[in-house]
Design an enzyme around this catalytic site. Structure first.
Site, PDB file in Angstrom:
ATOM      1  CB  CYS A   1      -2.685  29.306 -20.005  1.00  0.00           C
ATOM      2  SG  CYS A   1      -1.929  30.930 -19.813  1.00  0.00           S
ATOM      3  CB  SER A   2      -2.555  27.603 -15.518  1.00  0.00           C
ATOM      4  OG  SER A   2      -1.306  27.347 -16.143  1.00  0.00           O
TER       5      SER A   2
ATOM      6  CB  CYS B   1      -4.863  32.443 -15.769  1.00  0.00           C
ATOM      7  SG  CYS B   1      -4.162  32.384 -17.445  1.00  0.00           S
TER       8      CYS B   1
END
Lengths: 97, 101, 194
Positions: C102-103, C99
């Site tokens: 972000c995560s 990603c």
């Protein structure tokens, strides 16, 4: 040939050259107690419809660049959550100082 | 904006070469490296409330989300030919690409 | 390794929770309950799903068409979780999930993302030089295999269905699940028989 109309936002780091030579560390550790608490707080606030994950991200993305890269992962989350709770009037900015 | 998906699997699409982050506060989920790039629709993934509105607690109409496949080479000018990157892109970021491959 | 939070961050968290509690918005018990719930998710779930898909063609079809339904079929509640997509590795295609923004991570079936998944280096590099990142971690893929990076940018979460390795003929589901690591479910590794 810098093109100032095409500079990605701070968080939009796919392919960013500054990390080219940085190895991906085998950091397997689960979040520490601070991180887990921030994570859980975010979930509780989302369940109560007081914030969305999209608002969390918007808040993280508005952190100034030097702080974005200096803060820890859940420190960025906390910054965003605190700012959102003030923005929405759920807590007073004074109470956080 | 919800309803039938505009693009079908295999359609060639171009990602809008738009940089709203240079115009003021915004929240977008289209990474910089595919803007202006042409790719191929893998499949529609369904309709989701537009995160660009959700991020500011605005009414958020549902928009169709697609998995779109891009060749790595033209993006980075490196890597092994044939390697690809697949990205989730909302319909309002896509336009039909002229010409094909 | 990630640096510990700075004292001002610990203090801010305490003040924020206290202010929200004072307004009757959250309680410590609610936070503790959420945390306990989150702590329960682990990559063992994803591993069990893969092992079943390797041994049950009908489950494999379900997994690839509707990952969330496949997770529910293993007893995992996906209520409130984002939709789960599962991407199948083949002899000619290897998926690697990242990603960059972000995560985003399939937490319902893999638990908390590890530190490296959230690191700037992984987010920046995996999408641009996936083969270099994989090689640093010991996975050399032949040129005959397409590396397909999956940038998890929006509403779905993605898990990889790795290939069942040779040498596992006759193994039962539990034994198969034991070789499916979290790394294999993200695509930075492949399962090995032993």
């Amino acid at each position: 040939m810098p093109d100032e109309t095409r500079i990605p936002a701070t968080h939009d780091i796919g392919g960013l050259a500054r990390f080219r030579c940085t190895p991906v560390e085998h950091d397997e550790a689960p979040p520490d107690a601070f991180g887990k608490r921030v994570d859980a707080l975010r979930q509780v606030l989302a369940q109560k419809k007081l914030m969305t994950v999209d608002e969390l991200r918007r808040g993280i993305e508005s952190i100034p660049e030097e702080e974005y890269f200096a803060l820890g992962y859940y420190e960025r989350w906390l910054r965003s959550i605190a700012a959102l709770m003030v923005e929405k009037g759920h807590v007073d900015a004074e109470a956080l100082k | 904006m919800s309803g039938a998906a505009r693009f079908t699997p295999g359609a060639r699409v171009r990602v809008r070469d738009d940089w709203p982050e240079r115009r003021g506060p915004c929240h977008i989920r289209t990474p910089h490296y595919i803007r202006g790039r042409t790719g191929t629709v893998v499949r529609p993934l369904g309709a989701f409330a537009n995160p660009e509105d959700l991020a500011f607690a605005r009414p958020a109409p549902a928009r169709t989300l697609y998995h779109v496949l891009f060749e790595q080479g033209p993006i980075w000018h490196e890597g092994r030919p044939g390697d690809t990157v697949m990205v989730e892109v909302f319909e309002h970021w896509l336009e039909p690409a002229e010409g094909g491959a | 390794m990630a640096a510990p939070p700075r004292p001002e961050s610990l203090a801010l968290l305490d003040r924020l929770v206290a202010a929200l509690e004072a307004k009757g918005i959250v309680t410590e018990a609610e936070i503790a309950e959420r945390q306990a719930n989150t702590d329960k998710a682990s990559p063992e779930t994803g591993a069990r799903m893969v092992a079943r898909a390797w041994t049950d063609p009908a489950y494999r079809a379900l997994l690839l068409s509707d990952g969330a339904a496949a997770a529910e079929a293993m007893g995992v509640s996906m209520a409130g979780a984002p939709p789960l997509g599962v991407l199948e590795n083949t002899p000619t295609r290897h998926h690697l999930v990242v990603c960059t923004l972000c995560s985003c991570y399939p937490r319902a079936v893999l638990g908390y993302p590890p530190g490296w998944y959230k690191s700037f280096a992984y987010r920046a590099r995996a999408v641009r030089e996936p083969r270099a990142v994989l090689a640093e971690w010991g996975l050399m893929l032949p040129d005959s295999v397409e590396v397909r990076v999956v940038d998890s940018t929006a509403d779905y979460r993605w898990m990889v269905l790795p290939m069942r390795p040779a040498g596992t003929e006759g193994w039962d589901e539990a034994r198969l699940a034991s070789i499916v690591t979290r790394d294999a479910l993200v695509g930075v590794a492949v399962p090995k028989a032993g």
